[in-house]
Design a protein around this motif. Sequence first.
Motif, PDB file in Angstrom:
ATOM      1  N   THR A  34       0.755  -1.261   0.023  1.00  0.00           N
ATOM      2  CA  THR A  34      -0.057  -0.044   0.244  1.00  0.00           C
ATOM      3  C   THR A  34       1.060   1.142  -0.026  1.00  0.00           C
ATOM      4  O   THR A  34       2.106   1.104   0.524  1.00  0.00           O
ATOM      5  CB  THR A  34      -0.839   0.054   1.266  1.00  0.00           C
ATOM      6  N   PRO A  35       0.500   2.339  -0.483  1.00  0.00           N
ATOM      7  CA  PRO A  35       1.198   3.795  -0.574  1.00  0.00           C
ATOM      8  C   PRO A  35       1.734   4.026   0.901  1.00  0.00           C
ATOM      9  O   PRO A  35       2.868   4.519   1.222  1.00  0.00           O
ATOM     10  CB  PRO A  35       0.347   4.551  -0.874  1.00  0.00           C
ATOM     11  N   GLU A  36       0.752   3.847   1.871  1.00  0.00           N
ATOM     12  CA  GLU A  36       1.138   3.993   3.307  1.00  0.00           C
ATOM     13  C   GLU A  36       2.351   3.364   3.661  1.00  0.00           C
ATOM     14  O   GLU A  36       3.283   3.586   4.413  1.00  0.00           O
ATOM     15  CB  GLU A  36      -0.013   3.841   4.144  1.00  0.00           C
ATOM     16  N   SER A  37       2.146   2.014   3.340  1.00  0.00           N
ATOM     17  CA  SER A  37       3.126   1.042   4.135  1.00  0.00           C
ATOM     18  C   SER A  37       4.702   1.446   3.424  1.00  0.00           C
ATOM     19  O   SER A  37       5.717   1.027   3.854  1.00  0.00           O
ATOM     20  CB  SER A  37       2.656  -0.229   3.935  1.00  0.00           C
ATOM     21  N   VAL A  38       4.499   1.563   2.006  1.00  0.00           N
ATOM     22  CA  VAL A  38       5.711   1.651   1.194  1.00  0.00           C
ATOM     23  C   VAL A  38       6.533   3.035   1.773  1.00  0.00           C
ATOM     24  O   VAL A  38       7.676   3.084   1.982  1.00  0.00           O
ATOM     25  CB  VAL A  38       5.427   1.687  -0.060  1.00  0.00           C
ATOM     26  N   LYS A  39       5.712   4.046   1.978  1.00  0.00           N
ATOM     27  CA  LYS A  39       6.145   5.283   2.401  1.00  0.00           C
ATOM     28  C   LYS A  39       6.897   5.105   3.844  1.00  0.00           C
ATOM     29  O   LYS A  39       7.854   5.612   4.227  1.00  0.00           O
ATOM     30  CB  LYS A  39       5.159   6.414   2.542  1.00  0.00           C
ATOM     31  N   ASN A  40       6.403   4.352   4.715  1.00  0.00           N
ATOM     32  CA  ASN A  40       6.628   4.370   6.004  1.00  0.00           C
ATOM     33  C   ASN A  40       8.091   3.272   5.880  1.00  0.00           C
ATOM     34  O   ASN A  40       8.923   3.545   6.431  1.00  0.00           O
ATOM     35  CB  ASN A  40       5.721   3.470   6.914  1.00  0.00           C
ATOM     36  N   ILE A  41       7.953   2.229   5.267  1.00  0.00           N
ATOM     37  CA  ILE A  41       9.192   1.669   5.010  1.00  0.00           C
ATOM     38  C   ILE A  41      10.343   2.517   4.228  1.00  0.00           C
ATOM     39  O   ILE A  41      11.712   2.266   4.882  1.00  0.00           O
ATOM     40  CB  ILE A  41       8.992   0.314   4.035  1.00  0.00           C
ATOM     41  N   LEU A  42      10.278   3.191   3.416  1.00  0.00           N
ATOM     42  CA  LEU A  42      11.239   4.291   2.862  1.00  0.00           C
ATOM     43  C   LEU A  42      11.774   4.977   3.909  1.00  0.00           C
ATOM     44  O   LEU A  42      12.922   5.450   3.864  1.00  0.00           O
ATOM     45  CB  LEU A  42      10.693   4.708   1.566  1.00  0.00           C
ATOM     46  N   CYS A  43      10.818   5.713   4.641  1.00  0.00           N
ATOM     47  CA  CYS A  43      11.201   6.624   5.687  1.00  0.00           C
ATOM     48  C   CYS A  43      12.134   6.247   6.786  1.00  0.00           C
ATOM     49  O   CYS A  43      12.936   6.658   7.485  1.00  0.00           O
ATOM     50  CB  CYS A  43       9.969   7.305   6.127  1.00  0.00           C
TER      51      CYS A  43
END
Length: 194
Positions: free
Chosen positions: A74-83
């Motif tokens: 999901t966009p939220e999970s991918v963003k959290n992982i990248l952060c």
Amino acid sequence: MGCLQSLCCPSGVVGLQAAIIEPQKCKGIILLDISLRMLHIKKQPWFAKPFIKSFQSLLRNTVVGKLFFNAVATPESVKNILCQCYHDTSAVTDELVQIILQPGLDPGAVDVFLEFICYSGGPLPEELLPLVKCPVLVAWGEKDPWEPVELGRAYASFDVVEDFVVLPDVGHCPQDEAPELVNPLVESFVKRHS
């Protein structure tokens, strides 16, 4: 015609294997924050090995793996992982999230994802480096939270590693986070070994 390979994470092991199998085709390898393979079965205590294999089987062979993938893709999970892995989180843009997420939405992506996260066998970089015949440059993000630079420094001791470069204030994906630091390293290495 020889080639130079610039590789990061799991691709680094593939590049090392290619350089061993076809040494005449490889003039050099650049490894960027290569995976230390900390979850490799050889690096686990004896008592954990059966649990790891059981957990991997659970992910691969039951609906649990697909549920886990759906939660991560999901966009939220991918963003959290990248952060987590980018030291400079301002580099984590919506565009980057979409670029990384899009292949994960393709048919068959769940199977590739589960194979990747469940892969704990195969060769380790430290087993492959002594077999490589071409020069290797290793560059590492100083602030990599997943592959600590302190552990990565051990690769500098291999004869084929001509340089180990610490990239200041950079996380796990230096080619994306700090191309202004990585690109000159690549250009210089290519000029020396072309």
